[in-house]
Design a protein around this motif. Structure first.
Motif, PDB file in Angstrom:
ATOM      1  N   LEU A 335       0.908  -1.127   0.070  1.00  0.00           N
ATOM      2  CA  LEU A 335      -0.040   0.134   0.001  1.00  0.00           C
ATOM      3  C   LEU A 335       0.885   1.244   0.116  1.00  0.00           C
ATOM      4  CD1 LEU A 335      -2.753  -0.678   2.640  1.00  0.00           C
ATOM      5  CD2 LEU A 335      -2.869  -1.162   0.120  1.00  0.00           C
ATOM      6  N   GLY A 336       0.190   2.265  -0.386  1.00  0.00           N
ATOM      7  CA  GLY A 336       0.807   3.652  -0.203  1.00  0.00           C
ATOM      8  C   GLY A 336       0.980   3.978   1.015  1.00  0.00           C
ATOM      9  N   SER A 337       1.945   4.860   1.465  1.00  0.00           N
ATOM     10  CA  SER A 337       2.079   5.197   2.734  1.00  0.00           C
ATOM     11  C   SER A 337       0.979   6.159   3.663  1.00  0.00           C
ATOM     12  CB  SER A 337       3.579   5.809   3.295  1.00  0.00           C
ATOM     13  OG  SER A 337       3.746   6.912   2.453  1.00  0.00           O
ATOM     14  N   VAL A 338       0.220   6.961   2.858  1.00  0.00           N
ATOM     15  CA  VAL A 338      -0.426   8.002   3.082  1.00  0.00           C
ATOM     16  C   VAL A 338      -1.827   7.704   2.441  1.00  0.00           C
ATOM     17  CG1 VAL A 338      -1.010  10.476   3.096  1.00  0.00           C
ATOM     18  CG2 VAL A 338       1.307   9.721   3.386  1.00  0.00           C
ATOM     19  N   GLY A 339      -2.919   7.905   3.429  1.00  0.00           N
ATOM     20  CA  GLY A 339      -4.280   7.796   2.872  1.00  0.00           C
ATOM     21  C   GLY A 339      -5.158   8.958   2.684  1.00  0.00           C
ATOM     22  N   PHE A 340      -5.920   9.026   1.713  1.00  0.00           N
ATOM     23  CA  PHE A 340      -6.438  10.344   1.293  1.00  0.00           C
ATOM     24  C   PHE A 340      -8.072  10.243   1.734  1.00  0.00           C
ATOM     25  CE2 PHE A 340      -3.464   9.213  -2.059  1.00  0.00           C
ATOM     26  CZ  PHE A 340      -2.489  10.110  -1.867  1.00  0.00           C
ATOM     27  N   THR A 341      -8.646  11.177   2.190  1.00  0.00           N
ATOM     28  CA  THR A 341      -9.867  11.486   2.457  1.00  0.00           C
ATOM     29  C   THR A 341     -10.681  12.496   1.880  1.00  0.00           C
ATOM     30  OG1 THR A 341      -9.217  13.116   4.327  1.00  0.00           O
ATOM     31  CG2 THR A 341      -9.307  10.624   4.715  1.00  0.00           C
ATOM     32  N   SER A 342     -10.056  13.480   1.369  1.00  0.00           N
ATOM     33  CA  SER A 342     -10.540  14.572   0.473  1.00  0.00           C
ATOM     34  C   SER A 342      -9.685  15.117  -0.669  1.00  0.00           C
ATOM     35  CB  SER A 342     -11.136  15.719   1.449  1.00  0.00           C
ATOM     36  OG  SER A 342      -9.994  16.249   1.955  1.00  0.00           O
ATOM     37  N   GLY A 343     -10.353  15.763  -1.535  1.00  0.00           N
ATOM     38  CA  GLY A 343      -9.594  16.525  -2.550  1.00  0.00           C
ATOM     39  C   GLY A 343      -9.301  15.507  -3.682  1.00  0.00           C
ATOM     40  N   LYS A 344      -8.427  16.181  -4.772  1.00  0.00           N
ATOM     41  CA  LYS A 344      -8.081  15.568  -5.863  1.00  0.00           C
ATOM     42  C   LYS A 344      -6.468  15.008  -5.898  1.00  0.00           C
ATOM     43  CE  LYS A 344     -11.113  18.020  -9.010  1.00  0.00           C
ATOM     44  NZ  LYS A 344     -11.286  18.948 -10.255  1.00  0.00           N
ATOM     45  N   HIS A 345      -6.272  13.762  -6.159  1.00  0.00           N
ATOM     46  CA  HIS A 345      -4.921  13.281  -6.031  1.00  0.00           C
ATOM     47  C   HIS A 345      -4.542  12.451  -7.416  1.00  0.00           C
ATOM     48  CE1 HIS A 345      -5.020  14.317  -1.699  1.00  0.00           C
ATOM     49  NE2 HIS A 345      -6.240  13.975  -1.911  1.00  0.00           N
ATOM     50  N   CYS A 346      -3.499  12.521  -7.771  1.00  0.00           N
ATOM     51  CA  CYS A 346      -3.134  11.640  -9.149  1.00  0.00           C
ATOM     52  C   CYS A 346      -1.595  11.256  -9.047  1.00  0.00           C
ATOM     53  CB  CYS A 346      -3.380  12.317 -10.508  1.00  0.00           C
ATOM     54  SG  CYS A 346      -2.692  13.976 -10.454  1.00  0.00           S
ATOM     55  N   TRP A 347      -1.183  10.068  -9.622  1.00  0.00           N
ATOM     56  CA  TRP A 347       0.183   9.461  -9.533  1.00  0.00           C
ATOM     57  C   TRP A 347       0.132   8.719 -10.783  1.00  0.00           C
ATOM     58  CZ3 TRP A 347      -3.561   8.632  -5.845  1.00  0.00           C
ATOM     59  CH2 TRP A 347      -3.912   7.381  -5.700  1.00  0.00           C
ATOM     60  N   ASN A 348       1.583   8.521 -11.384  1.00  0.00           N
ATOM     61  CA  ASN A 348       1.678   7.610 -12.587  1.00  0.00           C
ATOM     62  C   ASN A 348       2.381   6.416 -11.705  1.00  0.00           C
ATOM     63  OD1 ASN A 348       0.499   9.616 -14.328  1.00  0.00           O
ATOM     64  ND2 ASN A 348       2.698  10.499 -15.068  1.00  0.00           N
ATOM     65  N   VAL A 349       2.237   5.322 -12.800  1.00  0.00           N
ATOM     66  CA  VAL A 349       2.831   4.108 -12.325  1.00  0.00           C
ATOM     67  C   VAL A 349       3.478   3.418 -13.489  1.00  0.00           C
ATOM     68  CG1 VAL A 349       2.733   1.833 -11.324  1.00  0.00           C
ATOM     69  CG2 VAL A 349       1.153   3.766 -10.533  1.00  0.00           C
ATOM     70  N   GLU A 350       4.956   3.245 -13.713  1.00  0.00           N
ATOM     71  CA  GLU A 350       5.614   2.653 -14.678  1.00  0.00           C
ATOM     72  C   GLU A 350       5.466   1.162 -14.665  1.00  0.00           C
ATOM     73  OE1 GLU A 350      10.086   2.053 -15.377  1.00  0.00           O
ATOM     74  OE2 GLU A 350       9.425   3.906 -16.103  1.00  0.00           O
ATOM     75  N   VAL A 351       4.649   0.630 -15.845  1.00  0.00           N
ATOM     76  CA  VAL A 351       4.418  -0.878 -15.924  1.00  0.00           C
ATOM     77  C   VAL A 351       5.074  -1.042 -17.193  1.00  0.00           C
ATOM     78  CG1 VAL A 351       2.279  -0.770 -14.512  1.00  0.00           C
ATOM     79  CG2 VAL A 351       2.223  -0.278 -16.944  1.00  0.00           C
ATOM     80  N   LYS A 352       5.984  -0.612 -17.698  1.00  0.00           N
ATOM     81  CA  LYS A 352       6.601  -1.106 -18.950  1.00  0.00           C
ATOM     82  C   LYS A 352       7.083  -2.563 -18.891  1.00  0.00           C
ATOM     83  CE  LYS A 352       9.843   0.805 -22.423  1.00  0.00           C
ATOM     84  NZ  LYS A 352      11.003   1.537 -22.854  1.00  0.00           N
ATOM     85  N   GLU A 353       7.050  -3.323 -19.790  1.00  0.00           N
ATOM     86  CA  GLU A 353       7.545  -4.740 -19.983  1.00  0.00           C
ATOM     87  C   GLU A 353       7.341  -5.475 -18.652  1.00  0.00           C
ATOM     88  OE1 GLU A 353      11.642  -3.954 -20.705  1.00  0.00           O
ATOM     89  OE2 GLU A 353      11.361  -3.175 -22.589  1.00  0.00           O
ATOM     90  N   ILE A 354       6.273  -5.331 -17.831  1.00  0.00           N
ATOM     91  CA  ILE A 354       5.925  -6.070 -16.668  1.00  0.00           C
ATOM     92  C   ILE A 354       4.526  -6.878 -17.433  1.00  0.00           C
ATOM     93  CG2 ILE A 354       4.902  -5.841 -14.354  1.00  0.00           C
ATOM     94  CD1 ILE A 354       6.295  -3.221 -14.268  1.00  0.00           C
TER      95      ILE A 354
END
Length: 451
Positions: A335-354
């Motif tokens: 899991l990620g280390s921080v949880g979200f309860t409000s607002g907008k959040h975004c992140w990219n994950v590299e999955v190339k060649e997986i």
């Protein structure tokens, strides 16, 4: 019955066993010294375990009389048990061969004859003892199993203590490493700034040296003119008059004074003006912000996380980590280390060649143990996995972008390389949600470009 009463009188109110090294408190209650220390340590207050009255002494005195009585009672009981001899009824002086099922006490034949036990049922002592022994053996077996279980838990706790130390030592080394990088950056910036200052100093000093040489030439010429003029004033009148026109012309020659050039001084504000801000801005070009940091305390034992906690790798073998409640034990997830309860959040994950992966968000209360993780309260996309939960992606991707809007209750997934929308979940979040990542290969979280 008298023996039972004596046992109660000589028993510690905390451990319910015969007193061991009993101490007497100011309220007159007695407790085993070790039990009292454990009780005080747990409660963090010096109060009596029986009446809760606060003790006035940190080291209550040992009750020697009670200690001697307990030792004598134990000695006599052990001697009776080891001798194997039959005991005699204290009322009728006959051998105790029966057992009263009502009073739970041994009895003799006369006790039955005179109805000493109010018409209770009796059984032979050997029969009841055998039955009770089997009952006690069963209870003892349960205690032994419980002891083994507690020993295992103790071992797990000891491993956890060692893991905490290992975590702290490793984290300290990483902190020192990161701060050393920052310190080195600041040292390099300090050196570069001072070098630029010294270079400007040399340029300005060289310029002023040239001006000084020019001024020295002027001074030298004037000094010679003055000296020659003073000599002419000492000459006889004929010589003076002959040289007067030339001398007069020399003293009347006027050369302009050299001027201090513009910008001759050090440009101090260039170095001190907003110094910390300029260094901070430059530092931003050398550091990167990652929107999601992985929580190593949730990582499946088969997963290895990078030192900066931004990527994971499937090792296929157990890492030396404790089986804490937050840790996955069935799926190679983290899991990620921080949880979200409000607002907008975004992140990219590299999955190339997986070859297989799943990622998204899940609730804070979601159970990590067992194989039910993906059944409910998981919103994600998956590629080439046996997991049945989530939206299936059929094409190979280099990166996946996750857009979480807690207020609107949406989780959207897209391909940031081609700017293609993949899927959007709509729900209502009633608690914190955490990013989750699953892969038997590897994953890497990337800074969000263009944000």
């Amino acid at each position: 019955m008298a023996s039972l009463n004596v046992f109660k009188e000589l028993s510690c109110p905390v451990c319910c066993e015969i007193f061991k090294n009993p101490v007497v408190l100011s309220c007159s209650h007695s407790v085993c010294k070790e039990c009292l220390q454990q009780f005080w340590g747990t409660k963090n207050t010096q109060e009596c375990p029986v009446c809760r009255r606060r003790s006035s002494k940190e080291e209550p005195p040992v009750s020697l009389t009670l200690k001697n009585l307990c030792e004598l009672f134990l000695k006599e009981r052990n001697e009776r048990c080891s001798s194997g001899s039959e005991e005699i009824c204290s009322l009728h002086s006959e051998k105790l061969k029966l057992f009263c099922l009502g009073d739970k006490q041994p009895a003799c034949v006369m006790c039955v004859t005179v109805q000493q036990h109010d018409n209770h049922k009796f059984r032979p002592i050997s029969e009841v003892a055998s039955s009770y022994k089997e009952e006690l053996i069963t209870a003892l077996k349960f205690l032994q199993e419980k002891l083994q279980h507690k020993e295992k838990i103790k071992g797990d706790f000891e491993k956890t203590v060692q893991h905490i130390k290992t975590q702290a030592d490793h984290t300290e080394r990483q902190i020192k490493h990161e701060f050393e990088r920052l310190h080195q950056f600041l040292r390099d910036e300090e050196e570069a700034t001072i070098t630029a200052l010294r270079e400007e100093e040399e340029q300005k000093k060289q310029m002023m040296k040239e001006k000084l040489e020019e001024m020295n030439t002027h001074i030298s010429a004037l000094s010679h003119t003055i000296k020659d003029t003073e000599e002419m004033l000492k000459a006889n009148d004929v010589c003076f008059l002959k040289e007067f026109p030339v001398s007069m012309e020399r003293v009347q020659i006027s050369q302009p004074d050299p001027q201090t050039p513009s910008g001759a001084l050090i440009h101090v504000s260039r170095y001190l003006g907003n110094l910390t801000y300029r260094v901070w801005k430059k530092m931003q070009d050398n550091v990167h912000y990652t929107p999601v940091i992985l929580d190593p305390n949730t990582a499946h034992p088969y997963l290895e996380l990078s030192d900066d906690l931004t990527s994971m790798r499937y090792s296929g073998k157990d890492q030396p980590v404790p089986d804490n409640p937050e840790r996955f034990d069935s799926y190679p997830c983290v899991l990620g280390s921080v949880g979200f309860t409000s607002g907008k959040h975004c992140w990219n994950v590299e999955v190339k060649e997986i070859s297989g992966w799943s990622l998204g968000v899940t609730t804070a209360s979601k159970q990590k143990k067992g194989s039910d993780f993906f059944n409910t309260c998981v919103w994600g996309v998956r590629y080439n996995t046996a997991i049945s939960s989530g939206y299936t992606v059929n094409q190979d991707l280099e990166r996946v972008r996750v857009d979480l809007d807690c207020d609107r209750g949406t989780v959207s997934f897209s391909d940031p390389v081609t700017n293609t929308h993949l899927h959007t979940f709509t729900t209502t979040f009633t608690e914190s949600v955490f990013p989750f990542f699953y892969s038997p290969i590897a994953l890497k979280i990337l800074p969000i470009s263009g944000q």
